[in-house]
Design an enzyme around this catalytic site. Sequence first.
Site, PDB file in Angstrom:
ATOM      1  CB  ILE A 476      -0.955   0.007   1.222  1.00  0.00           C
ATOM      2  CG1 ILE A 476      -1.766  -1.286   1.294  1.00  0.00           C
ATOM      3  CG2 ILE A 476      -1.872   1.231   1.188  1.00  0.00           C
ATOM      4  CD1 ILE A 476      -2.626  -1.598   0.107  1.00  0.00           C
ATOM      5  CB  VAL A 610     -14.726  -0.441   6.734  1.00  0.00           C
ATOM      6  CG1 VAL A 610     -15.876  -1.351   6.309  1.00  0.00           C
ATOM      7  CG2 VAL A 610     -14.491  -0.554   8.234  1.00  0.00           C
ATOM      8  CG  LEU A 614     -15.819   0.175  -1.819  1.00  0.00           C
ATOM      9  CD1 LEU A 614     -16.638  -1.058  -1.418  1.00  0.00           C
ATOM     10  CD2 LEU A 614     -16.284   0.699  -3.174  1.00  0.00           C
ATOM     11  N   GLY A 665      -2.933  -8.851  -4.052  1.00  0.00           N
ATOM     12  CA  GLY A 665      -2.860  -7.740  -3.090  1.00  0.00           C
ATOM     13  C   GLY A 665      -4.121  -7.570  -2.266  1.00  0.00           C
ATOM     14  CD  GLU A 668      -5.491  -7.104   6.426  1.00  0.00           C
ATOM     15  OE1 GLU A 668      -4.868  -6.384   7.218  1.00  0.00           O
ATOM     16  OE2 GLU A 668      -6.127  -6.643   5.457  1.00  0.00           O
ATOM     17  CG  ASP A 679      -9.476  -7.886   7.355  1.00  0.00           C
ATOM     18  OD1 ASP A 679      -8.758  -6.911   7.670  1.00  0.00           O
ATOM     19  OD2 ASP A 679     -10.248  -7.871   6.374  1.00  0.00           O
ATOM     20  CE  LYS A 683     -11.571  -4.906   6.115  1.00  0.00           C
ATOM     21  NZ  LYS A 683     -11.412  -5.832   4.979  1.00  0.00           N
ATOM     22  N   GLY A 798      -7.288  -4.465  -2.481  1.00  0.00           N
ATOM     23  CA  GLY A 798      -6.356  -4.293  -3.599  1.00  0.00           C
ATOM     24  C   GLY A 798      -5.545  -3.024  -3.415  1.00  0.00           C
TER      25      GLY A 798
HETATM   26  N1  LIG Z   1      -4.384  -4.820   0.808  1.00  0.00           N
HETATM   27  C1  LIG Z   1      -5.536  -4.204   0.936  1.00  0.00           C
HETATM   28  O1  LIG Z   1      -6.406  -4.317   0.096  1.00  0.00           O
HETATM   29  C2  LIG Z   1      -5.784  -3.376   2.136  1.00  0.00           C
HETATM   30  C3  LIG Z   1      -4.848  -3.225   3.124  1.00  0.00           C
HETATM   31  N2  LIG Z   1      -5.110  -2.465   4.213  1.00  0.00           N
HETATM   32  C4  LIG Z   1      -4.114  -2.290   5.245  1.00  0.00           C
HETATM   33  O2  LIG Z   1      -2.955  -1.683   4.712  1.00  0.00           O
HETATM   34  C5  LIG Z   1      -1.868  -1.934   5.585  1.00  0.00           C
HETATM   35  C6  LIG Z   1      -0.623  -2.216   4.767  1.00  0.00           C
HETATM   36  O3  LIG Z   1      -0.764  -3.384   4.046  1.00  0.00           O
HETATM   37  P1  LIG Z   1       0.334  -3.851   3.004  1.00  0.00           P
HETATM   38  O4  LIG Z   1       0.895  -2.694   2.304  1.00  0.00           O
HETATM   39  O5  LIG Z   1      -0.264  -4.923   2.236  1.00  0.00           O
HETATM   40  O6  LIG Z   1       1.454  -4.473   3.961  1.00  0.00           O
HETATM   41  P2  LIG Z   1       2.948  -4.872   3.574  1.00  0.00           P
HETATM   42  O7  LIG Z   1       3.313  -6.005   4.449  1.00  0.00           O
HETATM   43  O8  LIG Z   1       3.101  -5.004   2.121  1.00  0.00           O
HETATM   44  O9  LIG Z   1       3.778  -3.589   4.014  1.00  0.00           O
HETATM   45  C7  LIG Z   1       3.915  -3.210   5.333  1.00  0.00           C
HETATM   46  C8  LIG Z   1       5.015  -2.186   5.384  1.00  0.00           C
HETATM   47  O10 LIG Z   1       5.116  -1.709   6.701  1.00  0.00           O
HETATM   48  C9  LIG Z   1       6.460  -1.787   7.135  1.00  0.00           C
HETATM   49  N3  LIG Z   1       6.460  -1.977   8.562  1.00  0.00           N
HETATM   50  C10 LIG Z   1       5.835  -2.917   9.291  1.00  0.00           C
HETATM   51  N4  LIG Z   1       6.063  -2.734  10.594  1.00  0.00           N
HETATM   52  C11 LIG Z   1       6.834  -1.623  10.701  1.00  0.00           C
HETATM   53  C12 LIG Z   1       7.419  -0.927  11.774  1.00  0.00           C
HETATM   54  N5  LIG Z   1       7.228  -1.303  13.031  1.00  0.00           N
HETATM   55  N6  LIG Z   1       8.170   0.147  11.518  1.00  0.00           N
HETATM   56  C13 LIG Z   1       8.369   0.568  10.260  1.00  0.00           C
HETATM   57  N7  LIG Z   1       7.838  -0.068   9.193  1.00  0.00           N
HETATM   58  C14 LIG Z   1       7.091  -1.148   9.410  1.00  0.00           C
HETATM   59  C15 LIG Z   1       7.049  -2.916   6.368  1.00  0.00           C
HETATM   60  O11 LIG Z   1       8.448  -2.788   6.303  1.00  0.00           O
HETATM   61  P3  LIG Z   1       9.360  -3.788   5.441  1.00  0.00           P
HETATM   62  O12 LIG Z   1       9.190  -3.337   4.009  1.00  0.00           O
HETATM   63  O13 LIG Z   1      10.728  -3.500   5.928  1.00  0.00           O
HETATM   64  O14 LIG Z   1       8.866  -5.148   5.715  1.00  0.00           O
HETATM   65  C16 LIG Z   1       6.375  -2.711   5.028  1.00  0.00           C
HETATM   66  O15 LIG Z   1       7.078  -1.765   4.271  1.00  0.00           O
HETATM   67  C17 LIG Z   1      -2.325  -3.052   6.498  1.00  0.00           C
HETATM   68  O16 LIG Z   1      -2.661  -2.526   7.766  1.00  0.00           O
HETATM   69  C18 LIG Z   1      -3.586  -3.559   5.841  1.00  0.00           C
HETATM   70  O17 LIG Z   1      -4.518  -4.044   6.765  1.00  0.00           O
HETATM   71  C19 LIG Z   1      -6.290  -1.831   4.354  1.00  0.00           C
HETATM   72  C20 LIG Z   1      -7.255  -1.907   3.406  1.00  0.00           C
HETATM   73  C21 LIG Z   1      -7.085  -2.729   2.207  1.00  0.00           C
HETATM   74  N1  LIG Z   2      -7.387  -8.008   3.519  1.00  0.00           N
HETATM   75  C1  LIG Z   2      -8.488  -7.139   3.416  1.00  0.00           C
HETATM   76  C2  LIG Z   2      -8.063  -5.877   2.755  1.00  0.00           C
HETATM   77  C3  LIG Z   2      -8.867  -4.743   3.201  1.00  0.00           C
HETATM   78  O1  LIG Z   2      -8.952  -4.370   4.345  1.00  0.00           O
HETATM   79  C4  LIG Z   2      -9.571  -7.772   2.567  1.00  0.00           C
HETATM   80  O2  LIG Z   2      -9.336  -8.801   2.022  1.00  0.00           O
HETATM   81  O3  LIG Z   2     -10.666  -7.214   2.528  1.00  0.00           O
HETATM   82 NA    NA Z   3     -13.594   2.586   2.855  1.00  0.00          NA
END
Ligand SMILES: NC(=O)C1=CN([C@@H]2O[C@H](COP(=O)(O)OP(=O)(O)OC[C@H]3O[C@@H](n4cnc5c(N)ncnc54)[C@H](OP(=O)(O)O)[C@@H]3O)[C@@H](O)[C@H]2O)C=CC1
Ligand SMILES: N[C@@H](CC=O)C(=O)O
Ligand code: NA
Length: 818
Positions: A476, A610, A614, A665, A668, A679, A683, A798
């Site tokens: 993200i 959530v 959306l 993507g 989680e 998850d 929500k 996503g």
């Molecule tokens: N995928 C989706 O559709 C959705 C996701 N989300 C939320 O988005 C968030 C991010 O997800 P996503 O991008 O897939 O996760 P990723 O695992 O791809 O990325 C997480 C990032 O956070 C970094 N990180 C984790 N812990 C720490 C810390 N303590 N200090 C500094 N950096 C840290 C990681 O570092 P490093 O690169 O070094 O590992 C990484 O860069 C989650 O909370 C997820 O629930 C919400 C809605 C939808």
């Molecule tokens: N992992 C979650 C992403 C959004 O929060 C999902 O699948 O809905």
């Molecule tokens: Na939303």
Amino acid sequence: MQVLKFGGTSVGSVDSIKQVIQIIENHRQNGDQITVVFSAMGGITNQLIEIGRMATTGETDYMELVRRIEDRHFNVIKALIPVKEQSKVFAHVRGIINELEDLLRGVSLIRELTLRTHDLITSFGERLSTTIITECVKSRGIPAQFCDARKIIKTDAQFGQAEVNYTLTNQLVQEHFAKTSDLQLVTGFIGSTEKNETTTLGRGGSDYTASILGAALNAEVIDIWTDVDGMMTADPRKVPNAFNIPTITYAEAMELSHFGAKVIYPPSLQPAFARNIPVRVLNTFNPTHAGTVVSRTAERRQYTITGISSIDDIALVNVQGSGMIGVAGVSAKLFGVLAAHKISVILISQASSEHSICFAIDPRGAENVKTILDAEFATEIAHGHIDNIAIERDLSVIATVGEGMKKSSGIAGKLFSVLGKNGVNIVAVAQGSSEINISVVINKNNLSKALNSLHNIFFQSEARVLNLYLVGTGLIGKTLLQQIYNQSEYLRSEKLLKVCVVGMTNTKKMVLDTRGISLDGWRERLLTDGVTTSLPAFVEKIKDYNLPNSVFIDCTSDKDIVQFYESLLDANISVVTPNKVANSGPYSEYRRLQRTALNRGVKFLYETNVGAGLPIINTVQGLMTAGDRFLKIEAILSGTLSFIFNTFRPGISFADVVREAKEKGYTEPDPRDDLSGLDVARKILILAREAGFPLEPEDVTIDTLLPESCLAAPTIPAFFEELERNNDYFENLLAEAETKGEKLRFVASFENNKATIGLRPVGVEHPFYQLTGADNIVSFTTERYKDRPLVIKGPGAGAEVTASGVFADVVSIGSYLA
Ligand SMILES: NC(=O)C1=CN([C@@H]2O[C@H](COP(=O)(O)OP(=O)(O)OC[C@H]3O[C@@H](n4cnc5c(N)ncnc54)[C@H](OP(=O)(O)O)[C@@H]3O)[C@@H](O)[C@H]2O)C=CC1
Ligand SMILES: N[C@@H](CC=O)C(=O)O
Ligand code: NA
């Protein structure tokens, strides 16, 4: 006639003097009639003062300093005057230096430096610079004459800051200029008494000389040549976005300079002002720049304010007590005693209750002022009519100045609102009835933030800066950075928003740069400039920087990071996050974050908690704000589970479908959080809370879809192995539903204060039956949407849609702050 004046840096080096001569030649080519005034070469006046001081103490090293002064002038002669003419000029300059040395010997003998001698010593700076420049000009074939201002500017005998005798001076100046048609090159800063004793004109000296000559000769314009492009909207060292002010009135220039804008010293322009002669402030090193025109009336401008200035360090003295109410003469006594002790007051503020008067002074004099006032009001203090005199330190004062503020409403509102939104506490306020200056006293550590946010808001055509700190550069986070990069030009031109990422970190490296991190090379920057991550240090730095319009973005799924949210909000930094952890812990914590943001006037936004991008949270908040009441929520809130049950078929491995969801993507970072129902539980809990119900995590009942062994898997690879092993279990679930013509849906519902989630087979008549891909659907039944529910449906997971939701939250903060 035009009068030109060149300041210390303009005549400070060989190269700059070449520039000066070029400017003079250009004027002559244009056929302009000019007179030119010079300051001493940059730094020389201070050296002369030092030399004088050394001479009085008997230190003989001053001769070494005199040599250096001589060398600097000799070097100009060597560089700019043809060799065969040099010896005559050297001799001339040597003669002047001899005179200085004789004088210093005298001082050193009697070990005493009167103000009269002090003036004579400092006069050598202008005399030397003007002498050598005159010779340079003459050597270029221009008929020019050195003019010692002591012959034409007559003053009283207040050495150090002499008063000009205008009647005599005007007469002498006019007579002198009537006698000659040669270009006159005049020494700035100095004059003489009627007994021909050398005097100096005090602060702004050479500008004053130019102004006196301009007025006496009725010049059409006075050009003050400096080393900057005129006056700026703010000090560019403190406000990088500051820009040139094309026109300014004398009154505005006066207000700004009182508050620290030091390009010119407007009181010295008084003679020009009285005769309505415009003064241009120009840059010797950028001579084609139009600079700033100071005149009685400025042309109509684009902005309501003209400039912002500050005095960085002041102390505030507070005199208060019940004995002051309705008692005439307290302020007369107060300011009388301050005047008697020559204490300069920067700003005064008195509330109409008359209970207290506070005023700002130079902090170096604060102790002294307290002693003076304690003595002056000893009786009143002893009788309890006046409280103890209180002094507050480490304060700054910011002045917002502009004729455009006169009779224009909303300026003060805007000023206080932007400072408030940035958490800048206002200690005192003053506005003169001229209405061209509103001054606020603030804590010194907020100075830079306050100046920048005020500049940002008042000079609207420049984009407002939004300073972002990103934690998490995973799926993200990196998608968000790409979206910001792609959209930055649009935001700047269409929304007047400059989005600047000033800090980023992942688990390994962090980088912070208040100038902004370039988004087309952030990975390399993180690798090369990044230091080992420490989240506490990262957060501390953010608070230290204290930048205006700051937003902290948490794009992790980390549990510990949320402990920083409250202190960030408390420091007036908005927080945006897709991370659900903070909002799905104990209700009291959720509530506290909401309250802190509200109290601080900053934003805590989490639309993507959530349904990803959306507009679900915003919709619930909108309904709540408008007074609707929620009766029932029914929803599919997992993109991952939606995708899985829309893709899983007999013959395909369930584990592979989960893998595919992860690759796309949707999951989680740890897919067990999706499959276990955690998850979705988070929500529905967040939705219920947003809908006004104080639910705790344990109030959500989860009917898990996973066999026990999958739930117990200790690692992600072990989890996938368990899924492989249990493939039959999932096929059976599917087959059972299909025989009944149903589809499997992981449904969350909230009704009568109870939240439940679990796998539900739904028939063709059910609105959730038709859902495809990774779509989410939410159906809200409320008092106002009772017969037919309000439904929101679309992709709910996503990278692109999630990052876009985060981005929208960030931009909405930009609009709010604007
Ligand atoms: N995928 C989706 O559709 C959705 C996701 N989300 C939320 O988005 C968030 C991010 O997800 P996503 O991008 O897939 O996760 P990723 O695992 O791809 O990325 C997480 C990032 O956070 C970094 N990180 C984790 N812990 C720490 C810390 N303590 N200090 C500094 N950096 C840290 C990681 O570092 P490093 O690169 O070094 O590992 C990484 O860069 C989650 O909370 C997820 O629930 C919400 C809605 C939808
Ligand atoms: N992992 C979650 C992403 C959004 O929060 C999902 O699948 O809905
Ligand atoms: Na939303």
